[in-house]
Design an enzyme around this catalytic site. Structure first.
Site, PDB file in Angstrom:
ATOM      1  N   THR A  61      39.922  29.582  43.653  1.00  0.00           N
ATOM      2  CA  THR A  61      38.577  29.556  43.342  1.00  0.00           C
ATOM      3  C   THR A  61      38.039  27.823  43.259  1.00  0.00           C
ATOM      4  OG1 THR A  61      38.500  31.392  41.937  1.00  0.00           O
ATOM      5  CG2 THR A  61      36.678  29.814  41.346  1.00  0.00           C
ATOM      6  N   ASP A  80      37.774  31.974  50.461  1.00  0.00           N
ATOM      7  CA  ASP A  80      38.766  32.906  51.068  1.00  0.00           C
ATOM      8  C   ASP A  80      38.568  33.576  52.348  1.00  0.00           C
ATOM      9  OD1 ASP A  80      39.842  32.483  48.594  1.00  0.00           O
ATOM     10  OD2 ASP A  80      39.998  34.543  48.131  1.00  0.00           O
ATOM     11  N   ALA A 119      24.626  41.749  53.514  1.00  0.00           N
ATOM     12  CA  ALA A 119      23.988  40.973  54.460  1.00  0.00           C
ATOM     13  C   ALA A 119      24.943  40.834  55.569  1.00  0.00           C
ATOM     14  CB  ALA A 119      23.421  39.757  53.994  1.00  0.00           C
ATOM     15  N   HIS A 148      55.452  12.363  21.205  1.00  0.00           N
ATOM     16  CA  HIS A 148      56.575  12.849  20.457  1.00  0.00           C
ATOM     17  C   HIS A 148      56.271  13.305  19.625  1.00  0.00           C
ATOM     18  CE1 HIS A 148      60.608  13.637  20.230  1.00  0.00           C
ATOM     19  NE2 HIS A 148      60.485  13.301  18.802  1.00  0.00           N
TER      20      HIS A 148
END
Length: 458
Positions: free
Chosen positions: A311, A303, A115, A436
């Site tokens: 993302t 982006d 589109a 630990h």
């Protein structure tokens, strides 16, 4: 004025789908146009398949470590790319179907075609269908770009790896960013003779200087032939594959050449000019903190805006957009504190906030720096070292950044991101009792700074 949709989204990736689903949840009538596969770069040809390949490439190293733990006959055997690829393709099909079902479940409409804009409220599909929308969100993502050298058409981009029928015997990866480093790691682990060529003096430009050095050294250590200050200038077919000439006058032959020389916003042909949307360098769409362009009805996330190209950032931008425009809950994403990771092997690179170069420039920063050989790999005979580094404001004691080089660093940085985002101080880190023996306990046991960067005079 009536519109066909309240929201029309161009791009069916993570950011666009999240925005559409949240908007639909607020009662908006929503549609998406996606010219390729639902899920976008991350799901189909990026984060997800790449991470699965990292897992696959780790098998030889796991077998070697097992031998160090008393399993002398442990071996990974021969890797079968066809077997792996068939399973990977099935998983990507599953994820694409999940994205499609999830969007349709909230009443969204999907147009499986490209589109472009024809006006502030109008789009046209590839088949000529014209659609109007009160709001338009552009979330078309980015695409790899080539370096512009003779013969570059003989090379491939990272997307192409997921389409290969077989692995090459010898490959050249061009670039020094996280994509180049990760795919070099993958090729190497899957048994491919791998060369990485980068024009700079250290890999991962823009990262902490110690992380850069350690990542560069590690790639060499695992068997990648890292060639720094090496720039390909020409590719041509030859009897033994693809002949590559470098700027220093040398040449070499490879079965395949992968360009990982950066990505650019995928905005060409979107009709931005027709709609009056302003763009910047590399075609990025210029937006404000609300992800709104100069055209009030048109927004952009991910982006295509070239802010922080990750993302989770696109997802958060899309969600914030939908909350603001359709949910009467105005909010935006603060891009100043975003954690990220580079999935190398055996140790990953992970970071959030300030690195040491930035600390030097800012001044008034204490650096806490721990480096050691981790117990697990040390026992198996490995010399590999890890690093954990905290940047702390010497006055407020606020933790300004964290850098980690080690196994599962991506998992660790996600947890560290929580207190850092909350503004925790070094003393609040120290209040946590160590678990630990773990790698992560170093983050709460570093008592004294290893160095201090003073504020510049004047």
């Amino acid at each position: 004025m009536s519109f066909d949709y309240d929201l029309f989204v161009i791009g069916g990736g993570s950011g666009g789908v999240r925005a559409g689903r949240i908007a639909a949840g607020y009662g908006a009538k929503v549609a998406i146009a996606e010219e390729s596969r639902m899920g976008g770069t991350c799901v189909i040809r990026g984060c997800v398949p790449k991470k699965l390949m990292i897992f696959a490439s780790s098998a030889p190293e796991m077998a070697e470590e097992s031998r160090g733990y008393g399993w002398p006959d442990a071996t990974s055997g021969d890797f079968s790319w066809p077997d792996f690829k068939a399973k990977l393709d099935a998983e990507l099909d599953r994820l694409e179907a999940a994205y499609t079902r999830g969007f349709e479940a909230v009443g969204g409409t999907i147009y499986h075609q490209r589109a472009h804009l024809t006006g502030p409220h109008d789009v046209e599909l590839a088949d000529g269908t014209r659609i109007s929308a009160k709001h338009i969100l552009i979330a078309a993502g980015g695409r790899p770009h080539l370096p512009g050298i003779p013969g570059e058409e003989l090379g491939m981009i990272s997307d192409d790896m997921f389409l290969m029928d077989s692995l090459p015997g010898r490959v050249l990866v061009v670039g020094g960013g996280f994509i180049a480093c990760e795919f070099s790691t993958i090729f190497n682990g899957l048994g491919v003779d791998t060369v990485l060529a980068y024009r700079g003096d250290l890999l991962l430009r823009g990262f902490d200087p110690d992380l850069r050095q350690m990542a560069t050294d590690q790639l060499n250590d695992i068997g990648v032939d890292v060639r720094l200050e090496a720039t390909p200038v020409k590719l041509e077919k030859s009897d033994d594959g693809i002949r590559v000439e470098f700027a220093n006058g040398s040449s070499d032959s490879f079965d395949r050449v992968m360009f990982a020389t950066g990505r650019a916003p995928y905005t060409k042909g979107l009709g931005l000019e027709a709609a009056g949307v302003k763009t910047g360098k590399n075609g990025k769409i210029i937006v404000d903190q609300w992800s709104q362009t100069n055209v009030p009805s048109i927004f952009a996330v991910g982006d295509v805006t070239d802010r922080v190209n990750l993302t989770p950032v696109a997802i958060r931008e899309g969600h914030s957009f939908a909350d603001t425009v359709f949910g009467a809950n105005a909010r935006f994403l603060d891009h100043s504190l975003v954690a990220s990771a580079v999935y190398l092997r055996p140790h990953e690179v992970a970071t959030i906030g300030m690195d040491e170069d930035e600390a030097i420039a800012r001044g008034g920063v204490d650096v806490y720096d721990a480096r050691f050989r981790p117990m697990r790999s040390l026992f198996a005979g490995s010399e590999a070292r890890v690093m954990m580094k905290l940047m702390v404001d010497e006055q407020t004691r606020k933790v300004l950044g964290c850098q980690i080089f080690g196994p599962e660093a991506g998992e660790l940085i996600q947890l560290v991101a929580i207190p850092i985002t909350m503004g925790a101080t070094k003393e609040q880190f120290d209040q946590a009792v160590a678990v630990h023996p773990t790698l992560a306990e170093e983050l709460v046991t570093m008592r004294m700074p290893t160095r201090r960067h003073e504020k510049p005079e004047g």
